[in-house]
Design a protein around this motif. Structure first.
Motif, PDB file in Angstrom:
ATOM      1  N   GLY A 135       0.938  -1.060  -0.092  1.00  0.00           N
ATOM      2  CA  GLY A 135       0.009  -0.179  -0.087  1.00  0.00           C
ATOM      3  C   GLY A 135       0.792   1.168  -0.016  1.00  0.00           C
ATOM      4  O   GLY A 135       0.557   2.194  -0.514  1.00  0.00           O
ATOM      5  N   THR A 136       1.963   1.240   0.579  1.00  0.00           N
ATOM      6  CA  THR A 136       2.964   2.307   0.689  1.00  0.00           C
ATOM      7  C   THR A 136       3.562   2.667  -0.682  1.00  0.00           C
ATOM      8  O   THR A 136       3.505   3.828  -1.171  1.00  0.00           O
ATOM      9  CB  THR A 136       4.194   2.044   1.898  1.00  0.00           C
ATOM     10  N   ASP A 158      -6.649   7.226   0.299  1.00  0.00           N
ATOM     11  CA  ASP A 158      -5.921   6.319   1.044  1.00  0.00           C
ATOM     12  C   ASP A 158      -7.151   5.144   1.462  1.00  0.00           C
ATOM     13  O   ASP A 158      -7.572   5.617   2.629  1.00  0.00           O
ATOM     14  CB  ASP A 158      -4.967   6.619   2.131  1.00  0.00           C
ATOM     15  N   HIS A 171      -7.967   0.726   4.258  1.00  0.00           N
ATOM     16  CA  HIS A 171      -9.010   0.097   5.220  1.00  0.00           C
ATOM     17  C   HIS A 171     -10.071  -0.135   4.613  1.00  0.00           C
ATOM     18  O   HIS A 171     -11.472  -0.627   5.277  1.00  0.00           O
ATOM     19  CB  HIS A 171      -9.298   1.181   6.515  1.00  0.00           C
ATOM     20  N   SER A 228      -4.527  -1.510   0.189  1.00  0.00           N
ATOM     21  CA  SER A 228      -3.431  -2.311   0.803  1.00  0.00           C
ATOM     22  C   SER A 228      -3.957  -3.733   1.016  1.00  0.00           C
ATOM     23  O   SER A 228      -4.969  -3.865   1.279  1.00  0.00           O
ATOM     24  CB  SER A 228      -2.945  -1.525   2.188  1.00  0.00           C
ATOM     25  N   LYS A 278      -5.336  -6.512   6.852  1.00  0.00           N
ATOM     26  CA  LYS A 278      -6.401  -5.748   5.895  1.00  0.00           C
ATOM     27  C   LYS A 278      -7.457  -6.367   5.368  1.00  0.00           C
ATOM     28  O   LYS A 278      -7.373  -7.782   5.887  1.00  0.00           O
ATOM     29  CB  LYS A 278      -5.688  -4.944   4.810  1.00  0.00           C
ATOM     30  N   TYR A 298      -4.425   6.067  15.653  1.00  0.00           N
ATOM     31  CA  TYR A 298      -3.050   6.060  15.423  1.00  0.00           C
ATOM     32  C   TYR A 298      -2.407   6.982  16.223  1.00  0.00           C
ATOM     33  O   TYR A 298      -3.050   7.987  16.750  1.00  0.00           O
ATOM     34  CB  TYR A 298      -2.791   6.015  13.855  1.00  0.00           C
TER      35      TYR A 298
HETATM   36  C1  LIG Z   1      -1.795  -0.269   6.004  1.00  0.00           C
HETATM   37  C2  LIG Z   1      -2.035   1.087   5.710  1.00  0.00           C
HETATM   38  C3  LIG Z   1      -1.180   1.561   4.677  1.00  0.00           C
HETATM   39  C4  LIG Z   1       0.224   1.094   4.003  1.00  0.00           C
HETATM   40  O1  LIG Z   1      -0.040  -0.246   3.583  1.00  0.00           O
HETATM   41  P1  LIG Z   1       1.127  -1.087   3.588  1.00  0.00           P
HETATM   42  O2  LIG Z   1       0.435  -2.039   2.644  1.00  0.00           O
HETATM   43  O3  LIG Z   1       1.389  -1.898   4.995  1.00  0.00           O
HETATM   44  O4  LIG Z   1       2.289  -0.461   2.968  1.00  0.00           O
HETATM   45  C5  LIG Z   1      -1.211   3.030   4.443  1.00  0.00           C
HETATM   46  N1  LIG Z   1      -2.170   3.801   4.909  1.00  0.00           N
HETATM   47  C6  LIG Z   1      -3.052   3.184   5.848  1.00  0.00           C
HETATM   48  C7  LIG Z   1      -4.002   3.998   6.278  1.00  0.00           C
HETATM   49  C8  LIG Z   1      -2.711   1.933   6.132  1.00  0.00           C
HETATM   50  O5  LIG Z   1      -3.779   1.241   7.111  1.00  0.00           O
END
Ligand SMILES: *Cc1c(COP(=O)(O)O)cnc(C)c1O
Length: 389
Positions: A57-58, A154, A157, A180, A185, A328
């Protein structure tokens, strides 16, 4: 030792294992037919034209920022309550994350604060669908439209969530939506991510950035005279490719998303019923406009009602075998961001939320006994720590 109930975990079954085994025995391990198939299926679920699968996701956030043209000193507005990756992707590009406060009831971007954070240097907004609940996408889009900002959603979730009847990723409200597939997830490829978009120009850029900036597209090649081996590198891209093995898992998992999310909804309904009326406790609000993917279940413990700090409540859950978590820490609290000059006090609602929040276990594989246990321990928390007792 008693096993602790985790806050989240994957659900891998025989079908998933079969799909992965089949991929391992096939001719392709990396960029094979399963990558395209997985992209097609996620795009189709979201209702988007294009999808680009990447290894996290990053990475999806990073190439989305690159495709959006974020560069040195461009400002990008990001909510303060999110995983650090939602803001780090701006820094990767040399841009400046501007933290925006969140709504007290949903912990999604507060559009009033969003308006205040826009300057001449603002280029984009990264909105986060916190806990699986879509943000106020129509209003965000309206504000962004007026100011010519790109919207990156983003939706890490929120795979399978709906906003005003449309699946998240549909493209009506965001230029690019990212997902992600990390193990915690809503579906998983172990690590993995995807960008979906309806914009062909952005799509072509995303493809370039995913794979070294290299193209073989005859229309794009500057030198048309070399042979079939020929390719060109046009931008500084990365190797963010997702494997065929992981896409096999993704395709198999995607078939279960409907059931997974339905089960999440059942658990959330049960939790809400148990917690909604308890004094000193608040649950997240979900408006009638949205169908949440219910990725996280957060309870807020109002400090006025409890005789101890949130930390003691957290420890009590953990000692009782409940794998609670906190989602968070305001991003700018982290020492790295502090070093960049961000200071406490920037986003008061986010900061207060952080003092009160505890994430309870929520995952489709949760058993009735586990759910009952989480509810019982929460009632013990109230009995033990409420000021009234
Ligand atoms: C999990 C997550 C990411 C990053 O995803 P990865 O697949 O772990 O790199 C980015 N933003 C949010 C809000 C996330 O929960």
């Amino acid at each position: 030792m008693k096993r602790i109930i985790p806050y989240a975990t994957q659900w891998i079954d025989k079908e998933d294992i079969g799909a992965v085994t089949k991929a391992l025995k096939s001719d392709y391990l990396t960029q094979g037919p399963r990558v395209k198939e997985f992209e097609k299926r996620v795009a189709s679920l979201a209702g988007a034209k294009y999808a680009v699968a990447v290894n996290s996701g990053t990475s999806a956030l990073h190439i989305a920022c690159l495709a959006a043209g974020i560069g040195r000193n461009d400002e990008v507005i990001v909510p303060a309550i999110t995983f650090v990756a939602s803001a780090n992707c701006v820094l990767y590009c040399g841009g400046i994350p501007k933290f925006c406060d969140v709504r007290e009831d949903t912990i999604n971007i507060d559009v009033n604060d969003l308006k205040k954070k826009i300057t001449k240097k603002t280029k984009a907004v990264i909105s986060v669908d916190f806990a699986g609940c879509p943000a106020d996408l129509a209003e965000i889009k309206k504000i962004a439209g007026k100011k010519g900002l790109i919207v990156i959603e983003d939706a890490s979730h929120a795979l399978g969530a709906k906003y005003k009847g449309d699946y998240v990723g549909y493209g009506k409200y965001s230029d690019m939506t990212i997902f992600s597939f990390h193990a915690v997830k809503n579906i998983t490829t172990a690590e993995g991510g995807m960008v979906v978009t309806n914009n062909e120009r952005l799509y072509k850029k995303l493809l370039l950035f995913r794979s070294h900036g290299i193209t073989r597209d005859a229309d794009l090649l500057q030198n048309k005279n070399d042979g079939a081996w020929y390719y060109e590198m046009h931008v500084l891209g990365y190797n963010y490719r997702l494997t065929d093995i992981q896409c096999a898992l993704g395709i198999s998992q995607l078939k279960k998303l409907g059931n997974f999310n339905a089960r999440r909804r059942e658990i959330v309904t049960e939790y809400d019923k148990a917690f909604q009326k308890l004094p000193g406790i608040k649950v997240l609000h979900r408006s009638k406009d949205v169908e949440s993917a219910n990725h996280l279940y957060v309870l807020r413990f109002d400090s006025k009602y409890f005789k101890c700090p949130r930390k003691d409540i957290f420890e009590f859950y953990r000692k009782a075998g409940i794998g609670v978590n906190v989602h968070y820490i305001p991003v700018y609290y982290h020492p790295f961001y502090k070093k960049l000059g961000y200071r406490r006090g920037l986003c008061p609602v986010s900061e207060k939320y952080y003092e009160e929040a505890i994430t309870l276990p929520l995952y489709p594989k949760m058993t009735k006994t586990q759910i009952t246990r989480v509810i019982a321990v929460t009632k013990e928390v109230l009995a033990k720590f409420s000021k009234n007792n």
